[in-house]
Design a protein around this motif. Structure first.
Motif, PDB file in Angstrom:
ATOM      1  N   LEU A 159     -44.245  24.679  20.256  1.00 38.48           N
ATOM      2  CA  LEU A 159     -45.020  25.845  20.491  1.00 38.48           C
ATOM      3  C   LEU A 159     -46.343  25.634  20.619  1.00 38.48           C
ATOM      4  CD1 LEU A 159     -43.331  28.553  18.177  1.00 38.48           C
ATOM      5  CD2 LEU A 159     -43.048  28.354  20.580  1.00 38.48           C
ATOM      6  N   ASN A 163     -48.892  32.145  20.012  1.00 41.94           N
ATOM      7  CA  ASN A 163     -48.362  32.936  18.879  1.00 41.94           C
ATOM      8  C   ASN A 163     -47.345  33.756  19.274  1.00 41.94           C
ATOM      9  OD1 ASN A 163     -48.071  34.205  16.201  1.00 41.94           O
ATOM     10  ND2 ASN A 163     -50.023  35.217  16.365  1.00 41.94           N
ATOM     11  N   THR A 164     -46.376  33.116  19.536  1.00 36.50           N
ATOM     12  CA  THR A 164     -45.030  33.508  20.090  1.00 36.50           C
ATOM     13  C   THR A 164     -44.499  34.689  19.138  1.00 36.50           C
ATOM     14  OG1 THR A 164     -44.398  31.424  20.572  1.00 36.50           O
ATOM     15  CG2 THR A 164     -42.715  33.230  20.935  1.00 36.50           C
ATOM     16  N   ALA A 165     -44.496  34.694  17.599  1.00 41.71           N
ATOM     17  CA  ALA A 165     -43.926  35.526  16.750  1.00 41.71           C
ATOM     18  C   ALA A 165     -44.813  36.916  16.995  1.00 41.71           C
ATOM     19  CB  ALA A 165     -44.467  35.341  15.511  1.00 41.71           C
ATOM     20  N   TYR A 172     -39.313  34.849  19.915  1.00 44.34           N
ATOM     21  CA  TYR A 172     -39.482  34.308  18.658  1.00 44.34           C
ATOM     22  C   TYR A 172     -38.280  34.411  17.678  1.00 44.34           C
ATOM     23  CZ  TYR A 172     -41.535  33.085  14.242  1.00 44.34           C
ATOM     24  OH  TYR A 172     -41.835  32.324  12.974  1.00 44.34           O
ATOM     25  N   GLN A 173     -37.856  35.662  17.753  1.00 46.39           N
ATOM     26  CA  GLN A 173     -36.472  35.900  16.861  1.00 46.39           C
ATOM     27  C   GLN A 173     -35.307  35.167  17.392  1.00 46.39           C
ATOM     28  OE1 GLN A 173     -36.711  37.451  14.211  1.00 46.39           O
ATOM     29  NE2 GLN A 173     -38.795  37.689  14.193  1.00 46.39           N
ATOM     30  N   SER A 197     -46.508  32.586  13.868  1.00 47.67           N
ATOM     31  CA  SER A 197     -45.509  31.598  14.537  1.00 47.67           C
ATOM     32  C   SER A 197     -45.378  30.472  13.556  1.00 47.67           C
ATOM     33  CB  SER A 197     -45.688  31.308  15.815  1.00 47.67           C
ATOM     34  OG  SER A 197     -46.154  32.484  16.687  1.00 47.67           O
ATOM     35  N   SER A 856     -40.620  41.618  12.973  1.00 49.17           N
ATOM     36  CA  SER A 856     -41.980  40.739  13.265  1.00 49.17           C
ATOM     37  C   SER A 856     -42.947  40.629  12.035  1.00 49.17           C
ATOM     38  CB  SER A 856     -42.622  41.451  14.264  1.00 49.17           C
ATOM     39  OG  SER A 856     -42.100  41.398  15.542  1.00 49.17           O
TER      40      SER A 856
END
Length: 874
Positions: A159, A163-165, A172-173, A197, A856
């Motif tokens: 990554l 900040n994919t989360a 992200y999940q 992330s 999240s």
């Protein structure tokens, strides 16, 4: 009914159910291959965005309601007059990744095909333009080679600049689930910040901001020096020797010094990439939004090409798209430097498009890219601009200059769902557009998957689809035969037919297999990845498995990359480097998410994350208001101290506008430094300085109805279910300010007053709370959720009302800051559960419920557990 979420480029499927009370329940579509039923908190709250509050309901001219006939006549006549006097280059369209593909196709066809100018660009220029250049230079086509299913097959996930989360929570999940299923899979996060992330990371590389290009140039050199080249790929590549020669100077020591990393960190990453059979690199705005963004994209693609890690499950360079239909806009030619269906401004493609559209007016050269376009408006060269579903007065760099340009423009047309945005304030003509849930068409997500977005509620007032407005204007301009559509399926069929017109495999984008869909088949179209044609009638998940690319020689190209730092660097005058980006619960300029109370509780005000040592140096404390200034402008935001931020840097979110705060638009600070190849602005690194923002008092006002804020130093608006909250800061006497602001006559008043600016007031009418006000010299420490709840359910006892005046619960409990937006669970509730023995996120989920919906908040839950554990006596 099934549809598609209108937020990020993940493209989640949603299922819609009408409830007896008239509301719509939104849940994840368990059969959609992008999300398999999972939604983030924004997607789960979509049903709460369907109200009509704040909607633009009918056409307006100069602020006055008019008929559609009058508005459309004014648009057509205005455009024709400008073209007649100044030529087609004096008009421009500015579109959006919020448009459906059918809307986008109509807009591009009118501008490039019949007005004859290339001046249509889009807010996708701000997020994906560098990724497009990277793909086109490497592969010969804007073709993302990967898919989400690759997450489950990779040995290494990288990554970078994402900040994919928070920005792509469902993707992200899926990564979290893949890691849980295959624990040996390694995850590397490359980011100057320690973001949410990083909770998944086996290795975090907190590199120097903007230095990513050198890290990947060094990886290319490492691969060449350590048997990392896939020799079977060499016959399918060109440019290898120049690329390796350029990378040769980037040995590990040079990379470590340039990126300000430990040598061991660099070597660990390189070794991990080299020994992983399947490697997937996910990248987003931290790469793209740079003056060298295109080169960074190609530096990433270079290592995948040379190592052969693409074209098969689990491997490849994968750009995560920012908007729901940024890729659909690219397909139809919505960027100023491309023609429809991935065609270019070559004589052959121009001729092909002229014959397909039966028009001799097709634009002969590229138009103005987004930033250049509004600079041309400011200079008076572009005299009419039609802005569709976007808010450039907020989102473009030098946004104050964009606002000034719009104020001077002869004709500003805005089609939008919202009555009041920072951009609609400058509109001569306002056209009410249909919003999500009302319009009907298709979108394409990050993995090239086309999905249907379906209308399921009636449009309010006189709102119309964007394609309908564009076609109606085109007909009034004399182009009726080419815009005689009566249904969006007709537009889709034309778009699909054009993609296959004289293609014969020369262009990557080809959905000619969908060109003969009936209206009914289009309506029931299931998600499918392009290309969709005779070779791939069911679509294609991964590209380039045959190692055939779209350059004329069939080869992919490596580029010689010479990494460079951002255009401007810190100095004595501007000692800090500011990064801008997204936060978890908000979307773009908040025109949709800002109306949903639960999405405004996690991070309620514009803020700046900064390192505690930087804060100490600037004499700033947690919660202080700070003035952040660059050479271009200034804003006022709340200071949040965190060691997740690098020394010498700060992070400020991109979302806040003048509709939600007095001085919070971060793009006022960002200068218009552009990537020379993509035209994408450098939004990630801006040198700034900061100082504490002084005021006599700070306060919080909650009222049952919106109020018009009088002259006040600073404010931020936060909606609740039945009340509106205002965070305030000003000079003078807070009690006098409140008396001027609110009519307190006829109310039962409960108040407390102390030294300095300390003042508390509750106003009751017939036993219901209608006003709550708290002021002090610094920000009052109030349980906001508790006070907001009192507007719905007043305290039952005198002791509880007295405690409410103090801003706390009578029993000392309360919610605290909201952590889990899905269920409205606050920090204090979570801390109590931790003290009761919950020592993991899973245990908190079972006891309190947090983290069990979109997931999240799980990184924050883990941080709270660690903090509480560290505070416990040994």
């Amino acid at each position: 009914m099934n549809s598609t979420c209108p937020y990020c480029g993940v493209g989640c499927g949603v299922t819609l159910n009408s409830l007896p009370d008239g509301k719509v329940q939104v849940s994840g579509d368990s059969r959609h291959p992008a999300n398999f039923g999972r939604l983030c908190v924004k997607g789960a709250a979509l049903g709460e965005t369907l109200g009509h509050q704040g909607r633009l309901l009918w056409p307006q001219l100069n602020g006055q309601r008019v008929s559609w006939e009058q508005a459309l006549d004014r648009v057509a006549q205005g455009l024709q007059q400008v073209i007649a006097q100044h030529g087609p280059q004096a008009v421009a369209f500015y579109a959006s990744g919020q448009l459906l593909t059918e809307d986008y196709y109509a807009a591009n066809k009118l501008m490039k095909g019949f007005i004859g100018s290339g001046n249509i660009d889009t807010n996708s220029r701000l997020c994906m333009a560098s990724a497009v250049v990277g793909y086109k230079r490497a592969f010969g086509a804007d073709a993302v080679p990967c898919c989400y299913d690759d997450f489950s097959h990779s040995d290494l996930i990288v990554l970078v600049g994402s900040n994919t989360a928070w920005a792509h929570p469902v993707a992200y999940q899926r990564l979290v689930a893949a890691k849980k299923q295959r624990p040996a899979m390694q995850v590397v996060v490359i980011d100057p910040r320690r973001t949410a992330s990083c909770d998944l990371a086996d290795l975090h590389l907190p590199l120097r901001p903007g230095s990513d290009g050198a890290l990947f140039a060094g990886l290319l050199h490492w691969l060449a020096q350590h048997q990392g080249i896939d020799n079977s790929m060499l016959a399918h590549l060109s440019g290898v020797e120049p690329a390796l020669a350029a990378a040769a100077e980037w040995h590990c020591e040079a990379v470590a010094a340039f990126c300000q990393l430990e040598l061991a960190q660099v070597e660990a990453f390189y070794q991990l990439f080299a020994r992983s059979p399947q490697a997937l690199t996910l990248y987003c705005m931290g790469i793209n939004q740079s003056t060298s963004g295109s080169d960074k994209c190609n530096a990433i693609i270079n290592v995948h090409l040379l190592s052969g890690k693409l074209g098969r499950a689990g491997s490849g360079p994968f750009s995560l798209t920012g908007q729901p239909n940024a890729m659909g806009g690219r397909e139809v030619g919505g960027l100023a430097n491309q023609l429809a269906a991935h065609m270019a401004f070559t004589p052959q493609d121009i001729d092909r498009l002229q014959r397909f559209w039966h028009s001799d007016r097709v634009a002969q050269q590229p138009g103005l890219k987004a930033v250049e376009l509004f600079q041309a408006v400011e200079r008076g060269e572009v005299k009419a601009v039609w802005i569709m579903g976007s808010n450039p007065a907020v989102s473009l760099p030098d946004s104050h200059q964009v606002a000034q340009a719009l104020a001077r423009c002869e004709l500003v047309i805005v089609s939008d769902v919202s009555q009041h945005t920072d951009t609609t304030a400058y509109a001569d003509v306002l056209l009410p557009a249909q919003g999500w849930g009302e319009k009907n068409g298709t979108v394409t997500n990050s993995e090239r998957r086309i999905s249907r977005q379906r209308g399921f509620v009636a449009a309010p007032g006189e709102a119309k689809p964007d394609w309908w407005m564009i076609a109606a204007v085109a007909q009034r301009m004399g182009f009726g035969a080419a815009f005689a559509w009566r249904h969006p399926a007709q537009i889709f069929r034309e778009h699909a037919a054009l993609s296959g017109f004289e293609n014969q495999g020369a262009r990557a984008f080809d959905i000619s297999g969908l060109a003969t869909l009936t209206d009914g088949e289009w309506d029931t179209l299931q998600p499918i990845q392009w290309p969709v044609n005779a070779h791939y009638p069911q679509g294609c998940a991964r590209l380039f498995s045959d190692r055939r690319f779209f350059h004329a020689d069939g080869k992919a190209r490596l580029l010689a990359i010479r990494p460079r730092l951002p255009a401007t660097q810190v100095s004595d005058a501007w000692p800090l480097l500011m990064n801008s980006g997204r936060i978890r619960d908000q979307w773009h300029t908040m025109t949709r998410t800002g109306s949903v109370p639960r999405l405004m509780q996690h991070r309620s005000e514009p803020f700046a994350d900064l390192h505690p040592q930087d804060a100490q140096q600037h004499q700033i404390n947690e919660g202080d208001l700070v003035r952040v200034q660059s050479a271009s402008g200034w804003i006022v935001v709340r200071a949040h101290l965190t060691d997740a931020q690098q020394r010498g840097t700060l992070f400020v979110p991109m979302h806040w506008t003048q509709q939600f705060t007095a001085e919070g638009n971060v793009d006022r600070l960002v200068a218009a430094h552009l990537d020379p190849h993509s035209g994408q602005p450098e939004s990630k690194q801006t040198p700034v300085r900061l100082r504490r923002w002084q005021s006599d008092w700070q306060g919080m006002l909650l009222v049952g109805d919106n109020v018009t804020i009088p002259h006040v130093g600073w404010w931020a608006r936060i909606p609740h279910q039945v009340a509106t909250q205002y965070q305030l800061a000003a000079d003078g006497d807070p009690q006098r300010w409140l008396a001027q602001q609110c009519d307190l006559s006829g109310l039962t008043i409960q108040y407390a007053q102390g030294e300095g600016a300390f003042y508390r007031l509750l106003g009751w009418r017939d036993g219901m709370l209608v006003v709550a006000f708290y002021a002090d010299g610094l920000r009052p420490q109030i349980d906001t959720a508790l006070v907001a709840q009192a507007f719905l359910q007043p305290p039952a006892t005198a002791a509880a009302r007295h405690a409410l005046l103090a801003g706390r619960a009578a029993d000392g409990a309360g919610h605290g800051k909201i952590i889990c937006s899905c269920l409205g669970i606050g920090e204090q509730q979570i801390i109590t559960a931790i003290a009761g023995g919950c020592d993991s996120a899973a245990a908190l989920g079972k006891t309190v419920g947090c983290g069990t919906h979109c997931g999240s908040c799980i990184p924050e839950l883990k941080q709270l557990i660690a903090r509480c554990t560290a505070m416990q006596p040994v």
